[in-house]
Structures are given as C-alpha cells and as structure tokens.
Design a protein around this motif. Sequence first.
Motif, PDB file in Angstrom:
ATOM      1  N   ALA A  46       0.822  -1.215   0.000  1.00 34.69           N
ATOM      2  CA  ALA A  46       0.000   0.000   0.000  1.00 34.69           C
ATOM      3  C   ALA A  46       0.854   1.261   0.000  1.00 34.69           C
ATOM      4  CB  ALA A  46      -0.920   0.004   1.220  1.00 34.69           C
ATOM      5  N   MET A  47       2.029   1.181   0.600  1.00 34.86           N
ATOM      6  CA  MET A  47       2.917   2.335   0.735  1.00 34.86           C
ATOM      7  C   MET A  47       4.329   1.900   0.342  1.00 34.86           C
ATOM      8  SD  MET A  47       3.941   4.526   4.149  1.00 34.86           S
ATOM      9  CE  MET A  47       2.307   4.879   4.759  1.00 34.86           C
ATOM     10  N   PRO A  48       4.630   1.825  -0.950  1.00 33.10           N
ATOM     11  CA  PRO A  48       5.953   1.344  -1.380  1.00 33.10           C
ATOM     12  C   PRO A  48       7.110   2.174  -0.819  1.00 33.10           C
ATOM     13  CG  PRO A  48       4.432   1.433  -3.235  1.00 33.10           C
ATOM     14  CD  PRO A  48       3.752   2.114  -2.090  1.00 33.10           C
ATOM     15  N   GLU A  49       6.829   3.428  -0.460  1.00 28.88           N
ATOM     16  CA  GLU A  49       7.882   4.322   0.016  1.00 28.88           C
ATOM     17  C   GLU A  49       8.069   4.270   1.528  1.00 28.88           C
ATOM     18  OE1 GLU A  49       4.300   7.031  -1.025  1.00 28.88           O
ATOM     19  OE2 GLU A  49       4.878   4.930  -1.220  1.00 28.88           O
ATOM     20  N   ILE A  50       7.567   3.237   2.197  1.00 31.63           N
ATOM     21  CA  ILE A  50       7.602   3.179   3.658  1.00 31.63           C
ATOM     22  C   ILE A  50       9.018   3.258   4.210  1.00 31.63           C
ATOM     23  CG2 ILE A  50       7.484   0.643   3.608  1.00 31.63           C
ATOM     24  CD1 ILE A  50       6.226   3.023   6.390  1.00 31.63           C
ATOM     25  N   ARG A  51       9.985   2.628   3.557  1.00 34.39           N
ATOM     26  CA  ARG A  51      11.353   2.668   4.090  1.00 34.39           C
ATOM     27  C   ARG A  51      11.938   4.080   3.981  1.00 34.39           C
ATOM     28  NH1 ARG A  51      13.248  -2.644   4.873  1.00 34.39           N
ATOM     29  NH2 ARG A  51      11.818  -4.190   3.989  1.00 34.39           N
ATOM     30  N   GLN A  52      11.630   4.772   2.895  1.00 37.00           N
ATOM     31  CA  GLN A  52      12.054   6.162   2.783  1.00 37.00           C
ATOM     32  C   GLN A  52      11.381   7.008   3.856  1.00 37.00           C
ATOM     33  OE1 GLN A  52      11.528   8.086  -1.085  1.00 37.00           O
ATOM     34  NE2 GLN A  52      11.229  10.047  -0.044  1.00 37.00           N
ATOM     35  N   LEU A  53      10.103   6.737   4.113  1.00 35.90           N
ATOM     36  CA  LEU A  53       9.378   7.484   5.138  1.00 35.90           C
ATOM     37  C   LEU A  53      10.040   7.311   6.505  1.00 35.90           C
ATOM     38  CD1 LEU A  53       6.954   9.171   6.048  1.00 35.90           C
ATOM     39  CD2 LEU A  53       5.658   7.042   6.283  1.00 35.90           C
ATOM     40  N   ALA A  54      10.462   6.092   6.814  1.00 39.18           N
ATOM     41  CA  ALA A  54      11.133   5.852   8.096  1.00 39.18           C
ATOM     42  C   ALA A  54      12.417   6.665   8.202  1.00 39.18           C
ATOM     43  CB  ALA A  54      11.424   4.357   8.266  1.00 39.18           C
ATOM     44  N   GLN A  55      13.144   6.767   7.092  1.00 42.79           N
ATOM     45  CA  GLN A  55      14.367   7.574   7.098  1.00 42.79           C
ATOM     46  C   GLN A  55      14.035   9.058   7.252  1.00 42.79           C
ATOM     47  OE1 GLN A  55      17.376   6.435   7.259  1.00 42.79           O
ATOM     48  NE2 GLN A  55      17.052   4.279   6.775  1.00 42.79           N
ATOM     49  N   GLU A  56      12.983   9.520   6.594  1.00 39.91           N
ATOM     50  CA  GLU A  56      12.546  10.913   6.751  1.00 39.91           C
ATOM     51  C   GLU A  56      12.195  11.202   8.212  1.00 39.91           C
ATOM     52  OE1 GLU A  56       9.215  11.714   4.245  1.00 39.91           O
ATOM     53  OE2 GLU A  56      10.343  11.567   2.388  1.00 39.91           O
ATOM     54  N   ASN A  57      11.534  10.244   8.847  1.00 39.36           N
ATOM     55  CA  ASN A  57      11.112  10.419  10.230  1.00 39.36           C
ATOM     56  C   ASN A  57      12.320  10.529  11.157  1.00 39.36           C
ATOM     57  OD1 ASN A  57       8.799  10.589  11.992  1.00 39.36           O
ATOM     58  ND2 ASN A  57       9.303   8.549  12.750  1.00 39.36           N
ATOM     59  N   GLU A 200      -7.913   3.769  -0.141  1.00 38.77           N
ATOM     60  CA  GLU A 200      -7.718   2.319  -0.096  1.00 38.77           C
ATOM     61  C   GLU A 200      -6.341   1.962   0.459  1.00 38.77           C
ATOM     62  OE1 GLU A 200      -7.099   3.724  -4.419  1.00 38.77           O
ATOM     63  OE2 GLU A 200      -8.458   4.124  -2.735  1.00 38.77           O
ATOM     64  N   ALA A 201      -5.323   2.807   0.192  1.00 38.62           N
ATOM     65  CA  ALA A 201      -3.996   2.552   0.753  1.00 38.62           C
ATOM     66  C   ALA A 201      -4.013   2.754   2.261  1.00 38.62           C
ATOM     67  CB  ALA A 201      -2.964   3.474   0.106  1.00 38.62           C
ATOM     68  N   VAL A 202      -4.670   3.820   2.711  1.00 41.57           N
ATOM     69  CA  VAL A 202      -4.795   4.076   4.147  1.00 41.57           C
ATOM     70  C   VAL A 202      -5.491   2.907   4.833  1.00 41.57           C
ATOM     71  CG1 VAL A 202      -5.916   5.536   5.869  1.00 41.57           C
ATOM     72  CG2 VAL A 202      -4.752   6.581   3.916  1.00 41.57           C
ATOM     73  N   ALA A 203      -6.595   2.427   4.248  1.00 39.72           N
ATOM     74  CA  ALA A 203      -7.358   1.328   4.845  1.00 39.72           C
ATOM     75  C   ALA A 203      -6.515   0.058   4.915  1.00 39.72           C
ATOM     76  CB  ALA A 203      -8.632   1.080   4.039  1.00 39.72           C
ATOM     77  N   GLN A 204      -5.724  -0.188   3.888  1.00 40.08           N
ATOM     78  CA  GLN A 204      -4.900  -1.391   3.866  1.00 40.08           C
ATOM     79  C   GLN A 204      -3.838  -1.353   4.958  1.00 40.08           C
ATOM     80  OE1 GLN A 204      -3.501  -2.432  -0.052  1.00 40.08           O
ATOM     81  NE2 GLN A 204      -1.927  -3.836   0.730  1.00 40.08           N
ATOM     82  N   ILE A 205      -3.223  -0.182   5.144  1.00 35.80           N
ATOM     83  CA  ILE A 205      -2.192  -0.063   6.180  1.00 35.80           C
ATOM     84  C   ILE A 205      -2.814  -0.174   7.574  1.00 35.80           C
ATOM     85  CG2 ILE A 205      -0.422   1.445   7.161  1.00 35.80           C
ATOM     86  CD1 ILE A 205      -0.247   2.685   4.270  1.00 35.80           C
ATOM     87  N   GLU A 206      -3.957   0.474   7.781  1.00 45.26           N
ATOM     88  CA  GLU A 206      -4.633   0.362   9.077  1.00 45.26           C
ATOM     89  C   GLU A 206      -4.995  -1.086   9.364  1.00 45.26           C
ATOM     90  OE1 GLU A 206      -6.695   4.727   9.816  1.00 45.26           O
ATOM     91  OE2 GLU A 206      -7.886   3.171   8.831  1.00 45.26           O
TER      92      GLU A 206
END
Length: 267
Positions: A46-57, A200-206
Amino acid sequence: MVERKPNGASGIDVTRPSVARMYDYYLGGKDNFEVDREAVRRVEKAMPEIRQLAQENRAFLRRAVRHMARQGVRQFIDIGSGLPTVGNTHQIAQEITPDARVVYVDNDPVVLQHGRALLATDDNTSVAAADMRRPADVLGHPETVKLIDFSEPVGVLMIAMVHFLTLDERGPIMRQLLDALPSGSHLTATHVTTENHPPEAVAQIEAVYATTPTPIFFRGREEIARFFDGFDLVEPGLVTIDDWHPDPSDPAPQPTKWLYGGVGRKP
C-alpha cells in the motif's frame, strides 16, 4: 508462541507483529522476526515508500532534537523510542550539550533489552519500561525521576507515536503530559495523515496494524494539530516533515508527504 533469541532473551511474543520491530525492519535493522517482516511486506504493497518514510522520520527527529537543545533544553523523554539505531536522541542532544540527559521509554521487551545494553555505561541516559497510555507511569518511573528534573524545561518526543492513540485517549493523555511539564518545555511529535493519499492505501495499512497490539489511526491535519493543544507551535508550525527546517545534509529524494510533524513549546 515465545521465541528465544540467540543471546538468551526470552518472553518475546512472535505470534503477532510488533510496531517497534516493524520499524526496525523499515530502517534495515536485524532485530525483527518473520511475523514482523511479513507485516511490513503487506504495508509496502500500500505504501511502497515506507522505508524512505522511516528515514525521513529519523531525519526529522534529529533536526527537532537539535532545535530543542539549541533552545536550552538539556533533558529529554523519548516516548516509544524503538530499537537503537544511528542518530539516537542522546547522541544528537549530546553533540550540542554534552551533559544532556535522556530517558528512553518503551514497552517492547526487545527494545528494553537492547537499549539497556547500549546505554549501560552512560550515566546520563537510561531506559524505562512504560506505556505512553499511562503517563503517570512514564513520568513517575524510577529511571525518569532519577534523570529528569521537572523544575527545568523538558523535551518530550513522541515520534510516530501519537497516531496509535484513539481520539478518546488523546485529551487525557496529552493533558497529563502537558500539566507535568514546566514552562519552556517542548513537545515533538509526528503523525501519519490521510491527506492527499488514496483511501484504499490508508485502509490497507490500518488493517495491517490492526493485527498488532497497537492499531494505527491516519488523520487529517486539523485532528493532528489537537495533539499540540496547550503548546505554541514553533515555526513553520505543523507541516509534512520534509518541510520542517529541512537540512541539506539529509537525503533528498522525492518526499513522501505521509507524516505531519511539529515542535510545540509550552508557554
């Protein structure tokens, strides 16, 4: 089912994903199990960029800690700190204030074990086993009381944590933290957002996080801002984390815009 780690640690439930271990895997760490990695793979769909997001965080955390330290904050409580990684709160704060004091708070047994081992020789840094949903336990923990002087400003970090609170929990929990902090204290937080992302991406991650002990709740900016009630937001206010005092030394791929972040100061 309980899995025993090679170093002898036991009591770790590997039947359900752990938010802390999932985050460790996002960052490329090795302190996770297959149940965590499978959950991450589902999030990535749902969020292919999750690893980049973790680095941003993590980059936002570093900038926020530097900001607080430069404002004279010399002690920090990092709630939901997660597993140790490069650029931990105490390392960043002590670059500016060598005697800065930091208490890491988490309730994951893997986090507690690794944190205590890492910090065993640092008298200004400690680890407390507590849950953010019980602020009195966080604030009154012996490790907190040992290092934190509540007559002086405190920097509280809730990085990628407040989105695990329900709206009913938000008021009482944040109010207890606010009331315990003296004037000049700071709150730093990040929170996932629904804005400009497919429902739909938000719902999938939740749905993935609903299989963990800590479900996640995506929200819009207005609802996220309420976590800072009682604090004056530092400029530029509550923004997506890539826009909060960007640092040219941080990696600069296309920002994900999945997280709002801010730093608030208690008047």
